[in-house]
Structure formats: structure tokens, C-alpha cells
Motif scaffolding. Structure first.
Motif, PDB file in Angstrom:
ATOM      1  N   ALA A 285       0.737  -1.075  -0.151  1.00 31.08           N
ATOM      2  CA  ALA A 285       0.193   0.105   0.002  1.00 31.08           C
ATOM      3  C   ALA A 285       1.051   1.336  -0.118  1.00 31.08           C
ATOM      4  O   ALA A 285       0.663   2.178  -0.622  1.00 31.08           O
ATOM      5  CB  ALA A 285      -0.939  -0.023   1.242  1.00 31.08           C
ATOM      6  N   GLU A 286       1.772   1.220   0.843  1.00 31.51           N
ATOM      7  CA  GLU A 286       2.938   2.511   1.031  1.00 31.51           C
ATOM      8  C   GLU A 286       3.494   2.597  -0.428  1.00 31.51           C
ATOM      9  O   GLU A 286       3.801   3.558  -0.903  1.00 31.51           O
ATOM     10  CB  GLU A 286       3.786   2.257   1.999  1.00 31.51           C
ATOM     11  N   LEU A 287       3.919   1.361  -0.943  1.00 30.33           N
ATOM     12  CA  LEU A 287       4.632   1.421  -2.214  1.00 30.33           C
ATOM     13  C   LEU A 287       3.799   1.977  -3.433  1.00 30.33           C
ATOM     14  O   LEU A 287       4.259   2.727  -4.090  1.00 30.33           O
ATOM     15  CB  LEU A 287       5.121   0.221  -2.622  1.00 30.33           C
ATOM     16  N   ARG A 288       2.610   1.442  -3.364  1.00 34.09           N
ATOM     17  CA  ARG A 288       1.634   2.150  -4.273  1.00 34.09           C
ATOM     18  C   ARG A 288       1.484   3.856  -4.108  1.00 34.09           C
ATOM     19  O   ARG A 288       1.470   4.175  -5.028  1.00 34.09           O
ATOM     20  CB  ARG A 288       0.257   1.462  -4.210  1.00 34.09           C
ATOM     21  N   GLU A 289       1.240   4.343  -2.885  1.00 32.99           N
ATOM     22  CA  GLU A 289       1.160   5.564  -2.835  1.00 32.99           C
ATOM     23  C   GLU A 289       2.480   6.369  -3.305  1.00 32.99           C
ATOM     24  O   GLU A 289       2.373   7.495  -4.047  1.00 32.99           O
ATOM     25  CB  GLU A 289       1.028   5.842  -1.127  1.00 32.99           C
ATOM     26  N   LEU A 290       3.702   5.740  -3.051  1.00 32.10           N
ATOM     27  CA  LEU A 290       4.875   6.254  -3.392  1.00 32.10           C
ATOM     28  C   LEU A 290       4.815   6.472  -4.948  1.00 32.10           C
ATOM     29  O   LEU A 290       5.317   7.385  -5.392  1.00 32.10           O
ATOM     30  CB  LEU A 290       5.987   5.627  -2.800  1.00 32.10           C
ATOM     31  N   ILE A 291       4.592   5.435  -5.560  1.00 33.35           N
ATOM     32  CA  ILE A 291       4.753   5.310  -7.135  1.00 33.35           C
ATOM     33  C   ILE A 291       3.738   6.394  -7.607  1.00 33.35           C
ATOM     34  O   ILE A 291       4.202   7.095  -8.374  1.00 33.35           O
ATOM     35  CB  ILE A 291       4.120   4.122  -7.589  1.00 33.35           C
ATOM     36  N   ARG A 292       2.490   6.343  -6.913  1.00 35.08           N
ATOM     37  CA  ARG A 292       1.587   7.514  -7.561  1.00 35.08           C
ATOM     38  C   ARG A 292       1.963   8.758  -7.331  1.00 35.08           C
ATOM     39  O   ARG A 292       1.823   9.964  -8.164  1.00 35.08           O
ATOM     40  CB  ARG A 292       0.060   7.361  -6.868  1.00 35.08           C
ATOM     41  N   ALA A 293       2.705   9.076  -6.311  1.00 36.55           N
ATOM     42  CA  ALA A 293       3.051  10.415  -5.616  1.00 36.55           C
ATOM     43  C   ALA A 293       4.181  10.852  -6.782  1.00 36.55           C
ATOM     44  O   ALA A 293       4.288  12.029  -7.255  1.00 36.55           O
ATOM     45  CB  ALA A 293       3.684  10.509  -4.355  1.00 36.55           C
ATOM     46  N   LEU A 294       4.971   9.938  -7.291  1.00 40.42           N
ATOM     47  CA  LEU A 294       5.969  10.119  -8.251  1.00 40.42           C
ATOM     48  C   LEU A 294       5.395  10.442  -9.761  1.00 40.42           C
ATOM     49  O   LEU A 294       6.400  11.221 -10.549  1.00 40.42           O
ATOM     50  CB  LEU A 294       7.173   9.072  -8.020  1.00 40.42           C
ATOM     51  N   GLY A 295       4.449   9.955  -9.925  1.00 39.13           N
ATOM     52  CA  GLY A 295       4.056  10.461 -11.140  1.00 39.13           C
ATOM     53  C   GLY A 295       4.328   9.294 -12.220  1.00 39.13           C
ATOM     54  O   GLY A 295       4.225   9.794 -13.576  1.00 39.13           O
ATOM     55  N   VAL A 296       5.138   8.390 -11.921  1.00 35.43           N
ATOM     56  CA  VAL A 296       5.677   7.401 -12.858  1.00 35.43           C
ATOM     57  C   VAL A 296       4.669   6.109 -13.323  1.00 35.43           C
ATOM     58  O   VAL A 296       5.032   5.499 -14.262  1.00 35.43           O
ATOM     59  CB  VAL A 296       7.043   6.684 -12.341  1.00 35.43           C
ATOM     60  N   SER A 297       3.504   6.014 -12.546  1.00 35.83           N
ATOM     61  CA  SER A 297       2.563   5.119 -12.838  1.00 35.83           C
ATOM     62  C   SER A 297       1.033   5.349 -12.023  1.00 35.83           C
ATOM     63  O   SER A 297       1.331   5.807 -11.089  1.00 35.83           O
ATOM     64  CB  SER A 297       3.228   3.508 -12.479  1.00 35.83           C
ATOM     65  N   ASP A 298       0.273   4.928 -12.763  1.00 40.61           N
ATOM     66  CA  ASP A 298      -0.911   5.056 -12.027  1.00 40.61           C
ATOM     67  C   ASP A 298      -1.104   3.850 -10.936  1.00 40.61           C
ATOM     68  O   ASP A 298      -2.063   3.744 -10.044  1.00 40.61           O
ATOM     69  CB  ASP A 298      -2.444   4.904 -12.915  1.00 40.61           C
ATOM     70  N   ALA A 299      -0.467   2.810 -10.869  1.00 43.46           N
ATOM     71  CA  ALA A 299      -0.189   1.721 -10.235  1.00 43.46           C
ATOM     72  C   ALA A 299      -1.537   0.997  -9.987  1.00 43.46           C
ATOM     73  O   ALA A 299      -1.740   0.856  -8.727  1.00 43.46           O
ATOM     74  CB  ALA A 299       0.477   2.011  -8.984  1.00 43.46           C
ATOM     75  N   ARG A 300      -2.498   0.904 -10.813  1.00 42.84           N
ATOM     76  CA  ARG A 300      -3.647   0.174 -10.534  1.00 42.84           C
ATOM     77  C   ARG A 300      -3.680  -1.059 -10.584  1.00 42.84           C
ATOM     78  O   ARG A 300      -3.299  -1.798 -11.641  1.00 42.84           O
ATOM     79  CB  ARG A 300      -4.619   0.798 -11.700  1.00 42.84           C
ATOM     80  N   MET A 301      -3.600  -1.810  -9.485  1.00 44.25           N
ATOM     81  CA  MET A 301      -3.489  -3.001  -9.337  1.00 44.25           C
ATOM     82  C   MET A 301      -4.506  -4.171 -10.022  1.00 44.25           C
ATOM     83  O   MET A 301      -4.284  -5.128 -10.656  1.00 44.25           O
ATOM     84  CB  MET A 301      -3.551  -3.693  -7.779  1.00 44.25           C
ATOM     85  N   GLU A 302      -5.686  -3.401  -9.884  1.00 41.93           N
ATOM     86  CA  GLU A 302      -6.778  -4.231 -10.729  1.00 41.93           C
ATOM     87  C   GLU A 302      -6.763  -4.344 -12.103  1.00 41.93           C
ATOM     88  O   GLU A 302      -7.391  -4.928 -12.956  1.00 41.93           O
ATOM     89  CB  GLU A 302      -8.116  -3.705 -10.341  1.00 41.93           C
ATOM     90  N   MET A 303      -5.786  -3.480 -12.810  1.00 46.84           N
ATOM     91  CA  MET A 303      -5.544  -3.466 -14.223  1.00 46.84           C
ATOM     92  C   MET A 303      -4.163  -4.030 -14.497  1.00 46.84           C
ATOM     93  O   MET A 303      -3.693  -3.909 -15.478  1.00 46.84           O
ATOM     94  CB  MET A 303      -5.674  -1.873 -14.621  1.00 46.84           C
ATOM     95  N   GLY A 304      -3.497  -4.561 -13.394  1.00 47.80           N
ATOM     96  CA  GLY A 304      -2.073  -5.001 -13.761  1.00 47.80           C
ATOM     97  C   GLY A 304      -1.111  -4.222 -13.646  1.00 47.80           C
ATOM     98  O   GLY A 304       0.016  -4.681 -13.991  1.00 47.80           O
ATOM     99  N   GLN A 305      -1.271  -2.940 -13.527  1.00 44.43           N
ATOM    100  CA  GLN A 305      -0.199  -1.863 -13.599  1.00 44.43           C
ATOM    101  C   GLN A 305       0.955  -2.163 -12.519  1.00 44.43           C
ATOM    102  O   GLN A 305       1.978  -1.604 -12.314  1.00 44.43           O
ATOM    103  CB  GLN A 305      -0.744  -0.519 -13.773  1.00 44.43           C
TER     104      GLN A 305
END
Length: 503
Positions: free
Chosen positions: A196-216
């Protein structure tokens, strides 16, 4: 006997064994083109329409590194407190599988671009657990296999398979933890909190939407058990491609129970990959796991090494956005809430929604109230993430404005939200369509109050004698008569005025 019949209880497993985890998270980068060619990464295109000789590995084609992909990898590494390599290179990971058109994956092996980092994660009770990062390296994604004709959607039992290579070559960053020890019974919770924290970080960086349900963003959960007091790790299993936070936690918990059952029964854990099943939280065997030497890694001969200039790395470091933990602490102070309340908002996936609602004009306490109350309840009932509910922060802000203007009370506001979720339009359209506006006409309210007093003479006498708490019963009668569409505060004022009492 079913798989779940063979488990020991979670408590019994932890009484004998210490879990050791390793988490491998693949993040699909949001670049416009693939990692080593100019093919589009846009989702939804016709199968095999976004391919070229390079990403298909045809003879004579040569790869070129995506500069944005390298930049994104460095940003992720910096945000994870990693060292950034002064010199690194790609390698070929050789294996045959139909979704790998080249029969090898261009990845990084012993020379990753980022290494030796850490990420601090907050557990539900506020405890901070530090997860050590082994490496973050660049690689390319595989294609997609669709198995047709079977009952499970997997290759076993299927009549045939379809292959789509549009995804082959899309840039990935794989983030690998060091062995996570010492979490004990909280190991599944640590796994969920880390992802969860990693997903928040990735989104904050703007490098990926990190949508797990879409396989990102996908997580491989490696787990082993060792008896208390022993230093040597047990044999691990690897549950592949887990694609939700809840499932990461469930997969870790199931494997702890399964490993313990096998070991208690005198069996041997097989090093293998396993599939996770959402419907019951179980895992089943996939294939025997290869060791690194089985992949016959060797340096990629068609790509030059990557040597990020130190000045560029420091420029990227200076340009990093406010990172999630820092942002949460700032927002917690701004909103005047406790650590526990902020953690609850994080766990619910509500922070960005609350922020967007405030930016749309709602007071912070009202934005939190609706997202963490009525909408969180609906999210749980429907079994979907809060952000997936069919209501926008702007619509929630409009509901808050209607309440603030006295056009809705809380009961009516809940009905408006219900209407928006049901697809009846924006809040104003739902108010008009359902006739939900607060009754504000003083004449109509006065009549309703008079009728309530006349119908409840005993209660009216109590209020006249100074027992103003009894006014609640008359307020309830008026609210019932107006179908909840009166302003309860104004109704109480009118009752006290008419009966000559002071509130």
C-alpha cells in the motif's frame, strides 16, 4: 479433502514457526512507448496491433533504451532511499514461454540501477516497520496469454490459447525486498502495508497509475517458515501476480498456514510458483521454481551500459515531490485529526478523495465525514474500492455545500448520495428528481409545529414547565410529518418559541 482442510490454524502455525517473507513488486511504468522500441503502450488496442520487429525479437532488429523509463527507475530508487548505480547494464534472462516472443526477457541481473534502500510503513495501530529494499531494476513485460475452453481460465483443461503481444516490451520496474524477518504474526499485515505504501509512493512520483486491478502493479509473495530459534531460512514458495492489497495479505496468511501443515505432517516444502485464488483466498501449485542459474543470464550484447551522470541524479533527487508519509503528516496537522484517524483514511484509500473534495470547496471535516462514513460503508457493502464508487469528489463537495446552505440536512444528504450512486445524476438533479429539499417555508413549518403540539399536549406541558429536553419528541413528530425534510434545529427553535420556553 480440499486444500483448506489441510491447513493448520494461524495461531498454531505461529506458535511453532517464524515467517520470513520476500516481496517482489512489478510496476508498469506510464511511458508512451515501450522500453526498447517505439511501439505504443496505450491500453485497449486490438490484439497484436502494437508490435514491431524489435519487441517481437525478429532477426536484425536492435533495441534502444527508453530514456523516460531510466529516469522513472532512478526516481523510484531515490524515493526508496536506494543507492543509484554509477554504471549498470541489462542482461538476457533466458526461458521459453509462449508469452515471451523473444524467448528471453531483457532485464537486469547482478547490476541493478538501484540497490540497498528501505521503506518505512505504518501498520494499523501506528507502529512503524522498516522494510529493507534489496534492489529495484529495469526490465520489460511479457505478452498476455488467454486460455480458452477450460473452467478456470488457466492452461490446464483449456482447449487452446490466444496470445497478445501488445504488452510485450512495456517498461517495468521490479522492486525486490530483502528477507523480511521479525514481523511474526503481523507478517501478512506488514506485506499489505508495504504494498500500500509503495503504491502511494509510485503514484506520488507520477511514474505510474499503479492500478493493481488493471495489472499496472503486481506483487509476488515469497514465503518460508523456520522453526523458532533456527537461523537458516526454510524453503520458499512464490505466489505470483497478486493484484490487490487484500489479496497480498490473504496470500501470505494462507501460505503460512499451508507451510505449517506440510511441515507438521513431516512433509517437505517444494520450491515452486503458486497461483492465488480470489474466491477463497487459497493458492495452488503452478510450476517448480527455477534457480537463477537456470535462466542462463548473460549481458545483453545489443544495449550499451547505463551510466547516469551524478549531476542528473542529484537534479532528479531535488525534484522529487512531497513523499506520502510527509504529506500525510502535513494533512493530519492541517485537518486536526489523530494518527489513528489518518491511518484509517489511508487504509480506506480515502486520502486523495478527501483532498480532492476539499479542493472542490468542501470543509475538511465534512469531506472526511462523508468519505469515511456513508461512502466507506457503501464501499464495504459493494466490495469495491472507495475510488471505484460512481461518485466524484466534486459531487461530494456539492452535497456538503447544499447542507451548509441549509437546503439539505444529513438525512436528506444521505439520500442524495444514494441517488448519485444509483446513476440518477448529479446532486442537484437528485434533489429535484426526488423532491428532497429541506422544508424552509416558515409558514409550513409553523403549521407542522402547531399540529405536533396539539397532538402531544402532555409533552407540551412538560416543555412549558421548563423540561426543554422533552422537545426532542415534538421535533421527531415534526420530522416524521415532513418526511425528514425539515431543519431539525429550526423546528426546535419554533417549538420553544411557541411554548414560551428557553433552550
Amino acid at each position: 479433502m480440499t486444500v483448506t482442510d489441510e491447513l493448520v490454524s494461524y495461531e498454531d502455525a505461529l506458535a511453532t514457526y517464524d515467517p520470513v517473507m520476500g516481496l517482489e513488486v512489478h510496476v508498469e511504468l506510464g511511458t508512451r512507448t515501450k522500453m526498447f522500441c517505439g511501439c505504443s503502450t496505450e491500453l485497449g488496442a486490438e490484439p497484436n496491433s502494437q508490435t514491431c520487429p524489435t519487441c517481437l525479437g525478429l532477426p536484425g532488429s536492435l533495441p534502444v533504451v527508453n530514456a523516460v523509463g531510466v529516469e522513472s527507475a532512478i526516481k523510484i530508487g531515490l524515493a526508496l532511499n536506494c543507492d543509484i548505480a554509477e554504471w549498470c547494464r541489462f542482461a538476457r534472462k533466458n526461458y521459453f514461454y509462449p508469452d515471451m516472443p523473444k524467448n528471453f526477457q531483457t532485464s537486469q541481473y547482478d547490476e541493478p540501477i538501484a540497490f540497498n534502500g528501505h521503506l518505512d510503513v505504518a501498520l494499523e495501530d501506528g507502529e512503524i516497520f522498516r522494510v529493507q529494499i534489496e534492489r529495484a531494476h529495469m526490465e520489460e513485460d511479457t505478452g498476455k496469454s488467454t486460455h480458452v475452453g477450460g473452467a478456470t481460465g488457466r492452461i490446464h483443461g483449456a482447449s487452446h490459447s490466444l496470445l497478445d503481444y501488445n504488452r510485450a516490451g512495456i517498461p517495468l520496474i521490479e522492486i525486490v525486498t530483502k528477507p523480511i524477518e521479525g514481523a511474526g504474526a503481523r507478517s501478512p499485515e506488514v506485506a499489505k502495508a508495504y504494498v500500500a505504501e509503495l503504491r502511494e509512493l509510485i503514484r506520488a512520483l507520477g511514474v505510474s497509475d499503479a492500478r493493481m486491478e488493471m495489472g499496472q502493479m503486481r506483487c509476488d509473495v515469497n514465503l518460508s517458515l523456520r522453526p523458532h530459534g533456527r537461523e537458516k531460512f526454510g524453503t520458499r514458495s512464490e505466489t505470483k501476480n497478486v493484484n490487490s492489497l487484500r489479496s497480498v495479505e490473504r496470500a501470505a496468511r494462507f501460505e503460512i498456514q499451508r507451510h505449517a501443515a506440510v511441515l507438521n505432517g513431516g512433509g517437505t516444502i517444494v520450491q515452486e510458483t503458486r497461483h492465488f485464488h480470489e474466491e477463497d483466498g487459497s493458492t495452488t501449485s503452478g510450476r517448480i521454481k527455477e534457480e537463477a542459474e537456470d535462466y542462463r543470464y548473460f549481458p545483453e550484447p545489443d544495449l550499451v551500459p547505463v551510466a547516469p551522470a551524478r549531476a542528473w541524479v542529484e537534479e532528479l533527487r531535488a525534484g522529487l515531490p512531497e513523499l506520502p508519509r510527509v504529506r500525510r503528516e502535513r494533512l493530519r496537522t492541517d485537518w486536526g485529526i489523530s494518527d489513528h484517524e489518518m491511518q484509517s483514511a489511508l487504509n480506506a484509500g480515502a486520502i486523495d478523495l478527501i483532498v480532492a473534495t476539499i479542493e472542490a470547496g468542501a470543509p475538511a471535516d465534512q469531506a472526511r465525514k462523508w468519505w469515511m462514513g456513508e461512502l466507506a460503508r457503501r464501499s464495504n457493502e459493494d466490495g469495491v474500492e472507495l475510488a471505484a464508487l460512481p461518485i466524484t469528489p466534486g459531487q461530494v463537495a456539492r452535497v456538503c455545500a447544499l447542507v451548509a446552505d441549509g437546503k439539505l440536512n444529513d438525512k436528506l444528504a444521505r439520500q442524495v448520495i444514494e441517488g448519485v450512486l444509483a446513476g440518477e445524476g448529479d446532486p442537484d438533479a437528485v434533489v429535484a428528481g426526488r423532491g428532497l429539499a429541506v422544508v424552509s417555508d416558515e409558514g409550513a413549518l409553523g403549521t407542522a409545529v402547531d399540529e405536533a403540539i396539539a397532538g402531544n399536549p402532555g409533552i407540551a406541558d412538560k416543555i412549558r414547565s421548563g423540561k426543554v429536553a422533552a422537545a426532542g419528541a415534538l421535533v421527531g413528530a415534526v420530522m416524521k410529518a415532513t418526511r425528514g425534510q425539515a431543519d431539525a434545529g429550526r423546528v426546535r427553535e419554533l417549538i420553544l418559541e411557541k411554548l414560551g420556553a428557553e433552550g
